[in-house]
Design an enzyme around this catalytic site. Structure first.
Site, PDB file in Angstrom:
ATOM      1  N   GLN A 192      13.262  -5.280 -68.277  1.00  0.00           N
ATOM      2  CA  GLN A 192      13.353  -6.201 -67.429  1.00  0.00           C
ATOM      3  C   GLN A 192      13.239  -7.505 -67.949  1.00  0.00           C
ATOM      4  O   GLN A 192      12.499  -7.613 -68.905  1.00  0.00           O
ATOM      5  CB  GLN A 192      12.380  -6.076 -66.124  1.00  0.00           C
ATOM      6  N   CYS A 210       8.379 -11.273 -59.107  1.00  0.00           N
ATOM      7  CA  CYS A 210       7.180 -11.695 -59.418  1.00  0.00           C
ATOM      8  C   CYS A 210       6.826 -12.918 -58.736  1.00  0.00           C
ATOM      9  O   CYS A 210       7.314 -13.779 -58.624  1.00  0.00           O
ATOM     10  CB  CYS A 210       7.414 -11.756 -60.882  1.00  0.00           C
ATOM     11  N   GLY A 245       7.499  -0.154 -52.389  1.00  0.00           N
ATOM     12  CA  GLY A 245       6.430  -0.758 -51.739  1.00  0.00           C
ATOM     13  C   GLY A 245       5.433   0.251 -51.070  1.00  0.00           C
ATOM     14  O   GLY A 245       6.149   1.018 -50.287  1.00  0.00           O
ATOM     15  N   ASP A 246       4.270   0.477 -51.417  1.00  0.00           N
ATOM     16  CA  ASP A 246       3.111   1.253 -50.708  1.00  0.00           C
ATOM     17  C   ASP A 246       3.645   2.749 -50.882  1.00  0.00           C
ATOM     18  O   ASP A 246       3.302   3.522 -49.725  1.00  0.00           O
ATOM     19  CB  ASP A 246       3.045   0.622 -49.401  1.00  0.00           C
TER      20      ASP A 246
HETATM   21  C1  LIG Z   1      -0.143  -4.616 -62.326  1.00  0.00           C
HETATM   22  C2  LIG Z   1       1.213  -4.848 -61.670  1.00  0.00           C
HETATM   23  C3  LIG Z   1       2.086  -5.504 -62.577  1.00  0.00           C
HETATM   24  C4  LIG Z   1       3.457  -5.762 -62.169  1.00  0.00           C
HETATM   25  N1  LIG Z   1       4.370  -6.371 -63.015  1.00  0.00           N
HETATM   26  C5  LIG Z   1       5.788  -6.318 -62.416  1.00  0.00           C
HETATM   27  C6  LIG Z   1       7.117  -6.630 -63.330  1.00  0.00           C
HETATM   28  O1  LIG Z   1       6.461  -6.901 -64.631  1.00  0.00           O
HETATM   29  N2  LIG Z   1       7.963  -6.872 -62.730  1.00  0.00           N
HETATM   30  C7  LIG Z   1       8.391  -6.637 -61.622  1.00  0.00           C
HETATM   31  O2  LIG Z   1       9.747  -6.768 -61.043  1.00  0.00           O
HETATM   32  N3  LIG Z   1       7.488  -5.974 -60.555  1.00  0.00           N
HETATM   33  C8  LIG Z   1       6.213  -6.078 -61.273  1.00  0.00           C
HETATM   34  N4  LIG Z   1       5.211  -5.589 -60.446  1.00  0.00           N
HETATM   35  C9  LIG Z   1       5.702  -5.245 -59.061  1.00  0.00           C
HETATM   36  C10 LIG Z   1       5.798  -3.737 -58.653  1.00  0.00           C
HETATM   37  O3  LIG Z   1       6.969  -3.223 -59.416  1.00  0.00           O
HETATM   38  C11 LIG Z   1       6.010  -3.202 -57.267  1.00  0.00           C
HETATM   39  O4  LIG Z   1       7.433  -4.026 -57.010  1.00  0.00           O
HETATM   40  C12 LIG Z   1       4.923  -3.490 -56.380  1.00  0.00           C
HETATM   41  O5  LIG Z   1       3.585  -3.415 -57.076  1.00  0.00           O
HETATM   42  C13 LIG Z   1       5.260  -2.878 -54.949  1.00  0.00           C
HETATM   43  O6  LIG Z   1       5.244  -1.275 -55.641  1.00  0.00           O
HETATM   44  P1  LIG Z   1       4.086  -0.500 -55.427  1.00  0.00           P
HETATM   45  O7  LIG Z   1       3.530  -0.672 -53.976  1.00  0.00           O
HETATM   46  O8  LIG Z   1       4.551   1.005 -55.571  1.00  0.00           O
HETATM   47  O9  LIG Z   1       2.847  -1.085 -56.267  1.00  0.00           O
HETATM   48  C14 LIG Z   1       3.890  -5.359 -60.769  1.00  0.00           C
HETATM   49  C15 LIG Z   1       3.034  -4.821 -59.974  1.00  0.00           C
HETATM   50  C16 LIG Z   1       1.596  -4.594 -60.454  1.00  0.00           C
HETATM   51  C17 LIG Z   1       0.555  -4.125 -59.437  1.00  0.00           C
END
Ligand SMILES: Cc1cc2nc3c(=O)[nH]c(=O)nc-3n(C[C@H](O)[C@H](O)[C@H](O)COP(=O)(O)O)c2cc1C
Length: 329
Positions: free
Chosen positions: A73, A109, A211-212
């Site tokens: 990415q 982000c 998400g979630d």
């Molecule tokens: C610690 C952390 C770092 C993340 N870094 C990135 C990243 O580098 N690029 C990106 O597109 N999303 C990043 N995200 C977002 C996640 O990929 C994801 O979209 C978001 O956490 C929602 O998914 P989840 O509910 O499964 O955590 C990050 C999320 C977290 C918690």
């Protein structure tokens, strides 16, 4: 859930690890892969830093043959820089012989230091510009697919994910992952899956719902509510790479024991030492290990001890003592 989806003519599994800066390094990706993650994405890598020859950035973008399929990415906001960075990634692959499945563009982000430069989710505010980035990258990359990860908008007054998705598809994006929150929502609980459904209905490339997702039920619900082609999990996998097995197996899944969790934490640590060396691994592993111990009896004690450990042997001893139940609570 469907078992496969097709991106640019290639078939992949449908349960993905979402990118995570600071957590989704090569050691964590390896562990997730071993637990059934079908497709991985690296931590976000700065396109500018790659183009300016920053020494540390190529190691963030480095991928290994055992983790394929894996996307790299990039974040950035200048079409030329993003295209150039993508070609630099390909030349690194020419050297290593390991090619990414795609180059992914970060349009999600929310971090202030990223959006203030117009990068990450700030691109949701400039759809034409976001489209130009994808177009430039597709032109530069030839057969290598470009994929995009986005949010549903900047805030509630600009819920433009459908327009964004159509634009990036038109520019040649081969798949789109949607984190169903606005930038303004950051990570507040509750997602809006109806926007993923609208994207799925509006484009013909694969749509990945994000998400979630913390359980197999969450993944099933995501697919049922949105019709998405695959799911991507981020926080749910921290300390719980078994989530991929759970999503694959559903009701047949047997959760790991305390011993299995701690043994995996130790293995994760050893992989970090191999990848990054002892000094960095000792510092960076604290957060990763804390996730494995979350909710276990004695987790506060182990966290305290980990914070004072200064050597790899210190960390090994703490985890081994905990595995052998030698630590009181
Ligand atoms: C610690 C952390 C770092 C993340 N870094 C990135 C990243 O580098 N690029 C990106 O597109 N999303 C990043 N995200 C977002 C996640 O990929 C994801 O979209 C978001 O956490 C929602 O998914 P989840 O509910 O499964 O955590 C990050 C999320 C977290 C918690």
């Amino acid at each position: 859930m469907k078992k496969t989806l097709t991106i640019a003519g290639k078939e992949y599994g449908t349960v993905w690890l979402a990118p995570m800066a600071g957590m989704g390094d090569a050691s964590f990706r390896r562990i997730c892969k071993e637990h059934g993650a079908d497709y991985l994405t690296t931590e976000m890598v700065s396109a500018k830093a790659l183009c300016y020859g920053d020494k540390k950035t190529p190691s963030l973008a480095a991928i290994r043959d055992y983790e394929t399929p894996v996307a790299i990415q990039l974040f950035g906001s200048e079409p030329e820089t993003m295209a150039k960075a993508a070609t630099i990634l390909l030349s690194l692959s020419d050297k290593s012989g390991v090619y990414p499945a795609a180059i992914d563009v970060n349009m999600g982000c929310p971090m202030a230091k990223v959006v203030k430069c117009g990068d990450g989710s700030a691109l949701m505010k400039t759809p034409a510009h976001a489209e130009a980035i994808v177009r430039a990258m597709v032109a530069a990359l030839g057969d290598m697919p470009v994929t995009v990860k986005m949010r549903i908008g900047w805030d509630d007054s600009s819920l433009n994910v459908v327009e964004m998705a159509k634009r990036v598809e038109d520019a040649g994006a081969a798949a789109i992952c949607v984190h169903a929150r606005t930038r303004e929502e950051m990570y507040t609980p509750g997602i809006r899956p109806e926007y993923i459904r609208m994207v799925k209905e509006a484009v013909s490339v694969p749509v990945i719902g994000n998400g979630d997702i913390f359980s197999a039920r969450d993944a099933e619900r995501m697919v049922a509510e949105t019709g998405c082609d695959g799911v991507a999990v981020a926080r749910g996998a921290l300390g719980n790479p078994w989530l991929f097995e759970e999503i694959h197996l559903g009701k047949d899944f047997i959760p790991p024991t305390k011993k299995e969790r701690l043994t995996e934490a130790l293995r994760h640590f050893e992989l970090m030492v191999l990848e990054k060396g002892e000094r960095i691994a000792v510092c960076e592993s604290r957060a990763a290990i804390a996730y494995y111990t979350k909710g276990l009896d004695g987790s506060a004690k182990i966290r305290g001890l980990m914070n004072t450990a200064e050597t790899a042997d210190g960390i090994r001893r703490i985890l081994s003592d905990f595995i052998e139940e030698k630590l009181g609570h």
